[in-house]
Write a protein that holds these residues in place. Sequence first.
Motif, PDB file in Angstrom:
ATOM      1  N   VAL A   1      26.520  41.677  42.720  1.00 37.96           N
ATOM      2  CA  VAL A   1      26.084  41.501  41.333  1.00 37.96           C
ATOM      3  C   VAL A   1      27.166  41.877  40.326  1.00 37.96           C
ATOM      4  O   VAL A   1      27.020  41.612  39.137  1.00 37.96           O
ATOM      5  CB  VAL A   1      24.806  42.320  41.048  1.00 37.96           C
ATOM      6  N   ALA A   2      28.234  42.487  40.788  1.00 38.88           N
ATOM      7  CA  ALA A   2      29.326  42.885  39.894  1.00 38.88           C
ATOM      8  C   ALA A   2      30.575  42.071  40.217  1.00 38.88           C
ATOM      9  O   ALA A   2      30.637  41.365  41.235  1.00 38.88           O
ATOM     10  CB  ALA A   2      29.613  44.377  40.032  1.00 38.88           C
ATOM     11  N   THR A   3      31.554  42.173  39.350  1.00 35.34           N
ATOM     12  CA  THR A   3      32.848  41.531  39.565  1.00 35.34           C
ATOM     13  C   THR A   3      33.854  42.589  39.995  1.00 35.34           C
ATOM     14  O   THR A   3      33.945  43.642  39.370  1.00 35.34           O
ATOM     15  CB  THR A   3      33.340  40.861  38.269  1.00 35.34           C
ATOM     16  N   PRO A   4      34.602  42.358  41.085  1.00 32.15           N
ATOM     17  CA  PRO A   4      35.564  43.372  41.537  1.00 32.15           C
ATOM     18  C   PRO A   4      36.596  43.699  40.469  1.00 32.15           C
ATOM     19  O   PRO A   4      37.073  42.815  39.751  1.00 32.15           O
ATOM     20  CB  PRO A   4      36.230  42.711  42.746  1.00 32.15           C
ATOM     21  N   GLY A   5      36.911  44.984  40.364  1.00 38.14           N
ATOM     22  CA  GLY A   5      38.012  45.405  39.523  1.00 38.14           C
ATOM     23  C   GLY A   5      39.324  45.204  40.252  1.00 38.14           C
ATOM     24  O   GLY A   5      39.363  44.918  41.453  1.00 38.14           O
ATOM     25  N   ASP A   6      40.418  45.364  39.535  1.00 38.20           N
ATOM     26  CA  ASP A   6      41.740  45.100  40.110  1.00 38.20           C
ATOM     27  C   ASP A   6      42.026  45.970  41.326  1.00 38.20           C
ATOM     28  O   ASP A   6      42.803  45.573  42.196  1.00 38.20           O
ATOM     29  CB  ASP A   6      42.827  45.316  39.065  1.00 38.20           C
ATOM     30  N   GLU A   7      41.431  47.163  41.393  1.00 41.49           N
ATOM     31  CA  GLU A   7      41.752  48.094  42.469  1.00 41.49           C
ATOM     32  C   GLU A   7      40.586  48.320  43.427  1.00 41.49           C
ATOM     33  O   GLU A   7      40.660  49.196  44.289  1.00 41.49           O
ATOM     34  CB  GLU A   7      42.221  49.425  41.879  1.00 41.49           C
ATOM     35  N   ASP A   8      39.511  47.555  43.309  1.00 36.85           N
ATOM     36  CA  ASP A   8      38.420  47.663  44.270  1.00 36.85           C
ATOM     37  C   ASP A   8      38.880  47.148  45.631  1.00 36.85           C
ATOM     38  O   ASP A   8      39.847  46.387  45.735  1.00 36.85           O
ATOM     39  CB  ASP A   8      37.207  46.848  43.812  1.00 36.85           C
ATOM     40  N   PHE A   9      38.157  47.533  46.669  1.00 32.24           N
ATOM     41  CA  PHE A   9      38.416  47.029  48.009  1.00 32.24           C
ATOM     42  C   PHE A   9      37.747  45.660  48.124  1.00 32.24           C
ATOM     43  O   PHE A   9      36.536  45.543  47.924  1.00 32.24           O
ATOM     44  CB  PHE A   9      37.872  47.991  49.060  1.00 32.24           C
ATOM     45  N   VAL A  10      38.518  44.641  48.478  1.00 25.58           N
ATOM     46  CA  VAL A  10      37.999  43.274  48.454  1.00 25.58           C
ATOM     47  C   VAL A  10      38.380  42.541  49.739  1.00 25.58           C
ATOM     48  O   VAL A  10      39.554  42.498  50.116  1.00 25.58           O
ATOM     49  CB  VAL A  10      38.544  42.495  47.236  1.00 25.58           C
ATOM     50  N   HIS A  11      37.400  41.947  50.393  1.00 22.93           N
ATOM     51  CA  HIS A  11      37.607  41.141  51.581  1.00 22.93           C
ATOM     52  C   HIS A  11      38.320  39.844  51.189  1.00 22.93           C
ATOM     53  O   HIS A  11      38.045  39.272  50.132  1.00 22.93           O
ATOM     54  CB  HIS A  11      36.232  40.834  52.193  1.00 22.93           C
ATOM     55  N   ALA A  12      39.215  39.376  52.025  1.00 24.08           N
ATOM     56  CA  ALA A  12      39.949  38.146  51.731  1.00 24.08           C
ATOM     57  C   ALA A  12      39.022  36.950  51.598  1.00 24.08           C
ATOM     58  O   ALA A  12      39.357  35.972  50.921  1.00 24.08           O
ATOM     59  CB  ALA A  12      40.989  37.885  52.816  1.00 24.08           C
ATOM     60  N   ASN A  13      37.844  37.004  52.226  1.00 23.82           N
ATOM     61  CA  ASN A  13      36.896  35.899  52.134  1.00 23.82           C
ATOM     62  C   ASN A  13      36.096  35.898  50.840  1.00 23.82           C
ATOM     63  O   ASN A  13      35.388  34.924  50.557  1.00 23.82           O
ATOM     64  CB  ASN A  13      35.881  35.980  53.294  1.00 23.82           C
ATOM     65  N   PHE A  14      36.163  36.975  50.069  1.00 22.91           N
ATOM     66  CA  PHE A  14      35.224  37.126  48.960  1.00 22.91           C
ATOM     67  C   PHE A  14      35.363  36.021  47.913  1.00 22.91           C
ATOM     68  O   PHE A  14      34.384  35.325  47.601  1.00 22.91           O
ATOM     69  CB  PHE A  14      35.378  38.502  48.306  1.00 22.91           C
ATOM     70  N   LYS A  15      36.546  35.823  47.375  1.00 18.05           N
ATOM     71  CA  LYS A  15      36.708  34.815  46.323  1.00 18.05           C
ATOM     72  C   LYS A  15      36.448  33.404  46.846  1.00 18.05           C
ATOM     73  O   LYS A  15      35.699  32.639  46.206  1.00 18.05           O
ATOM     74  CB  LYS A  15      38.097  34.906  45.692  1.00 18.05           C
ATOM     75  N   PRO A  16      37.032  32.995  48.010  1.00 16.34           N
ATOM     76  CA  PRO A  16      36.720  31.647  48.508  1.00 16.34           C
ATOM     77  C   PRO A  16      35.231  31.455  48.773  1.00 16.34           C
ATOM     78  O   PRO A  16      34.679  30.385  48.485  1.00 16.34           O
ATOM     79  CB  PRO A  16      37.525  31.559  49.816  1.00 16.34           C
ATOM     80  N   GLY A  17      34.582  32.494  49.303  1.00 20.26           N
ATOM     81  CA  GLY A  17      33.153  32.392  49.571  1.00 20.26           C
ATOM     82  C   GLY A  17      32.348  32.252  48.295  1.00 20.26           C
ATOM     83  O   GLY A  17      31.419  31.439  48.216  1.00 20.26           O
ATOM     84  N   MET A  18      32.696  33.039  47.286  1.00 19.35           N
ATOM     85  CA  MET A  18      31.979  32.967  46.014  1.00 19.35           C
ATOM     86  C   MET A  18      32.212  31.620  45.334  1.00 19.35           C
ATOM     87  O   MET A  18      31.313  31.069  44.700  1.00 19.35           O
ATOM     88  CB  MET A  18      32.410  34.106  45.102  1.00 19.35           C
ATOM     89  N   ASP A  19      33.430  31.093  45.464  1.00 16.75           N
ATOM     90  CA  ASP A  19      33.718  29.787  44.887  1.00 16.75           C
ATOM     91  C   ASP A  19      32.886  28.701  45.568  1.00 16.75           C
ATOM     92  O   ASP A  19      32.468  27.730  44.920  1.00 16.75           O
ATOM     93  CB  ASP A  19      35.205  29.459  45.023  1.00 16.75           C
ATOM     94  N   LYS A  20      32.633  28.868  46.858  1.00 17.27           N
ATOM     95  CA  LYS A  20      31.876  27.869  47.617  1.00 17.27           C
ATOM     96  C   LYS A  20      30.374  27.995  47.383  1.00 17.27           C
ATOM     97  O   LYS A  20      29.677  27.004  47.162  1.00 17.27           O
ATOM     98  CB  LYS A  20      32.188  28.014  49.106  1.00 17.27           C
TER      99      LYS A  20
END
Length: 228
Positions: free
Chosen positions: A93-112
Amino acid sequence: MKMKLSGKILPLIALTTLAGCMSTGPHLKSSVSEGVAGIEARLPYANYSNYFGYVDKSVVPEGKYKGKDTYYLYVWVPAAVDEIGVSMISPAVATPGDEDFVHANFKPGMDKDANKFFDTYIVLDRMNIIDSNSIADGGKVLQNLGRNDDSSELPANPSGASYNSLLRKTTSMNNPTEALVRGVYRIGFTSFRSSVEGSFEATIGTNVPGVKIAASLSELDALVNNKL
């Protein structure tokens, strides 16, 4: 799960009133509560670490829990703590900050498909790794510290059901096996109502800085021991 990570610790949220505490800041709050003018509210943790992930068919389950495919996150807690809180919300429900821990799949998955979600179930375990230099050597689970399926404290999922998960574990001064010491903890997550597919936002709350989260021990070793 293989991914590129970055990390941050969020600052302590400044609260002017307990009523404000109830409506602002992270959804995950501590077990400590205070009351003012008849309002009882849980207080926030001093430090939060957030992890944003997306599970699709490219992410391979790493274990089983009660017969269900299970995925893991590994957490480094750098000092003894009085309490650990863990929550998982899907979809994120939130948007990752610049320094949050983020899975490499997160942005492509959200875009899809940003609306894809699952009903979360989380398990917190303590591992037998207490030295940061031993993370790369691996380890095993020593003890289960808690589990949770549904929590009304978290936002409902898009179906309107309170199926997101939250657990808190407090330390015990009288029982060494229940003491929350420095070391590695493992979060297992699965679902008993659906397949695990879609985005999620995992949050760790403690009262110490320096908590790191990764999806493998090798990645956690790189984060903790500055090997990135």
